[in-house]
Design a protein around this motif. Structure first.
Motif, PDB file in Angstrom:
ATOM      1  N   ARG A 130     -36.827 -17.625  -6.971  1.00 39.03           N
ATOM      2  CA  ARG A 130     -36.740 -16.210  -6.584  1.00 39.03           C
ATOM      3  C   ARG A 130     -36.612 -16.057  -5.067  1.00 39.03           C
ATOM      4  O   ARG A 130     -37.082 -16.895  -4.288  1.00 39.03           O
ATOM      5  N   CYS A 131     -35.991 -14.980  -4.669  1.00 38.59           N
ATOM      6  CA  CYS A 131     -35.798 -14.695  -3.248  1.00 38.59           C
ATOM      7  C   CYS A 131     -37.110 -14.225  -2.627  1.00 38.59           C
ATOM      8  O   CYS A 131     -37.792 -13.357  -3.179  1.00 38.59           O
ATOM      9  N   THR A 132     -37.455 -14.812  -1.479  1.00 40.05           N
ATOM     10  CA  THR A 132     -38.683 -14.426  -0.775  1.00 40.05           C
ATOM     11  C   THR A 132     -38.392 -13.970   0.659  1.00 40.05           C
ATOM     12  O   THR A 132     -39.301 -13.663   1.410  1.00 40.05           O
ATOM     13  N   ARG A 216     -30.935  -7.947  -9.067  1.00 39.54           N
ATOM     14  CA  ARG A 216     -29.723  -8.759  -9.134  1.00 39.54           C
ATOM     15  C   ARG A 216     -28.788  -8.381  -7.993  1.00 39.54           C
ATOM     16  O   ARG A 216     -28.699  -7.224  -7.593  1.00 39.54           O
ATOM     17  N   ASP A 217     -28.102  -9.391  -7.486  1.00 37.13           N
ATOM     18  CA  ASP A 217     -27.055  -9.204  -6.486  1.00 37.13           C
ATOM     19  C   ASP A 217     -25.738  -9.254  -7.250  1.00 37.13           C
ATOM     20  O   ASP A 217     -25.361 -10.297  -7.780  1.00 37.13           O
ATOM     21  N   LEU A 218     -25.057  -8.127  -7.358  1.00 38.97           N
ATOM     22  CA  LEU A 218     -23.910  -7.980  -8.262  1.00 38.97           C
ATOM     23  C   LEU A 218     -22.590  -8.050  -7.490  1.00 38.97           C
ATOM     24  O   LEU A 218     -22.316  -7.222  -6.619  1.00 38.97           O
ATOM     25  N   LEU A 219     -21.782  -9.050  -7.838  1.00 41.64           N
ATOM     26  CA  LEU A 219     -20.531  -9.343  -7.142  1.00 41.64           C
ATOM     27  C   LEU A 219     -19.354  -8.931  -8.020  1.00 41.64           C
ATOM     28  O   LEU A 219     -19.254  -9.358  -9.179  1.00 41.64           O
ATOM     29  N   TYR A 220     -18.457  -8.122  -7.482  1.00 41.07           N
ATOM     30  CA  TYR A 220     -17.295  -7.682  -8.255  1.00 41.07           C
ATOM     31  C   TYR A 220     -16.352  -8.857  -8.490  1.00 41.07           C
ATOM     32  O   TYR A 220     -16.124  -9.681  -7.605  1.00 41.07           O
ATOM     33  N   GLN A 279     -37.159 -13.150 -10.691  1.00 34.53           N
ATOM     34  CA  GLN A 279     -37.598 -11.793 -10.371  1.00 34.53           C
ATOM     35  C   GLN A 279     -36.738 -11.127  -9.292  1.00 34.53           C
ATOM     36  O   GLN A 279     -36.510  -9.931  -9.342  1.00 34.53           O
ATOM     37  N   LYS A 280     -36.273 -11.907  -8.329  1.00 29.74           N
ATOM     38  CA  LYS A 280     -35.477 -11.295  -7.248  1.00 29.74           C
ATOM     39  C   LYS A 280     -34.341 -12.228  -6.858  1.00 29.74           C
ATOM     40  O   LYS A 280     -34.582 -13.384  -6.503  1.00 29.74           O
TER      41      LYS A 280
END
Length: 317
Positions: A130-132, A216-220, A279-280
């Motif tokens: 997860r991103c911290t 979520r980091d959503l990429l087109y 989670q991130k």
């Protein structure tokens, strides 16, 4: 002169857009796909394109088939997207995912080594812990194989990089973050954006697994495809791991509200495999910017609008 390119998984969601970009750029493309995730209909508009040399229905686990293809066409680049991609499936049936994602990648590498074919290996952001950090996840961030899918991809990544170090084979590992857009499945195997949009258009409830606080980091998908293709034509990324994402994360609850516009249309349901939830997820794409001069062009709102229009026009379920 166009390059000779093998694209595994080219009938899949991202593969279809990678194929389009390669064909638009004038390359000769051979697509290998067993249609376990992909659909031949995804390629319908390219079937008469002079650059699409063949669509081969077959598996990357067929060493004889791979040997014949490489011997005959001596590919310059192999974009290796063919894989089992479903986290839940990997937990329920780890053997299939390991065979496809790790052993299949080894078979691809063996052929690429023989012909000095550059390998662009499609990995996933699901390998990360997860991103911290507010700056997002860069390529030095700790990995955590929370599912057999992630474990199989990490194993394959290490093999891909070992062929760079041991044999001097040009290889690159790419880790796009959660990709969405037209041609993504809108059913159970689809991505969260496609599923939410389909349900919203049909007046159905949007179901969220767990609490919905996971981000979520959503990429087109067209930004993703541009990143994938450019990695194949750059020596600067050889031997590297490179991320691509929007650089903005959104909680699943907020994504659902953005799409539904009404919290009464949203329901929380029990998580199928909570142990494999991250989670991130927030991407730091500064390495892609530095080495490929790549950055995303399509905002989340614009991407959702384009995807919604595609589904509303009868995009594939």
């Amino acid at each position: 002169m166009g390059k000779n390119v093998l694209l595994t998984g080219g009938a899949g969601f991202i593969g279809r857009w990678v194929a389009k970009r390669l064909l638009d750029e004038g390359h000769n493309v051979w697509i290998l796909d067993d249609l376990s995730n992909g659909r031949e209909s995804n390629l319908a508009e390219f079937m008469d394109h002079t650059g699409l040399k063949a669509f081969v229905r077959g598996t990357i686990l067929d060493e004889k088939l791979l040997a014949e293809l490489f011997a005959e066409y001596r590919f310059d680049i192999c974009y290796h997207l063919g894989a089992s991609i479903n986290v839940q499936d990997s937990i329920d049936d780890p053997r299939t995912t390991f065979n496809n994602d790790t052993i299949g990648t080894f078979y691809i590498l063996e052929q690429c080594k023989k012909y000095q074919t550059k390998v662009v290996f499609m990995s996933t952001c699901m390998v990360y812990d997860r991103c911290t950090d507010a700056a997002g996840i860069d390529e030095t961030h700790p990995t955590k194989p929370a599912s057999p899918y992630a474990g199989a991809k990490i194993g394959a990544e290490n093999m891909v990089l070992s062929y760079y170090h041991a044999y001097g084979l040009p290889t690159v590992v790419i880790r796009p973050f959660n990709t969405y857009g037209p041609f993504q499945k809108t059913g159970g195997e689809g991505g969260v954006v496609a599923i939410f949009l389909k349900n919203e258009l049909e007046g159905k409830t949007l179901n969220i697994y767990g609490e919905g606080t996971q981000t979520r980091d959503l990429l087109y998908v067209e930004d993703c495809a541009r990143f994938v293709v450019e990695a194949g034509f750059s020596d600067a990324v050889n031997g590297e791991i490179v991320n691509a994402g929007l650089g903005r994360d959104i909680a699943v609850n907020d994504l659902a509200l953005l799409i539904a516009g009404d919290s009464s249309k949203i329901k929380h349901v029990e998580h199928i495999h909570p142990q494999s939830e991250i989670q991130k997820l927030l991407c730091n794409s500064s390495k892609a910017k530095q080495l490929l001069n790549w950055e995303p062009n399509v905002s989340l709102e614009e991407g959702i609008s384009r995807t919604k229009a595609w589904i509303a026009e009868g995009g594939l379920a």
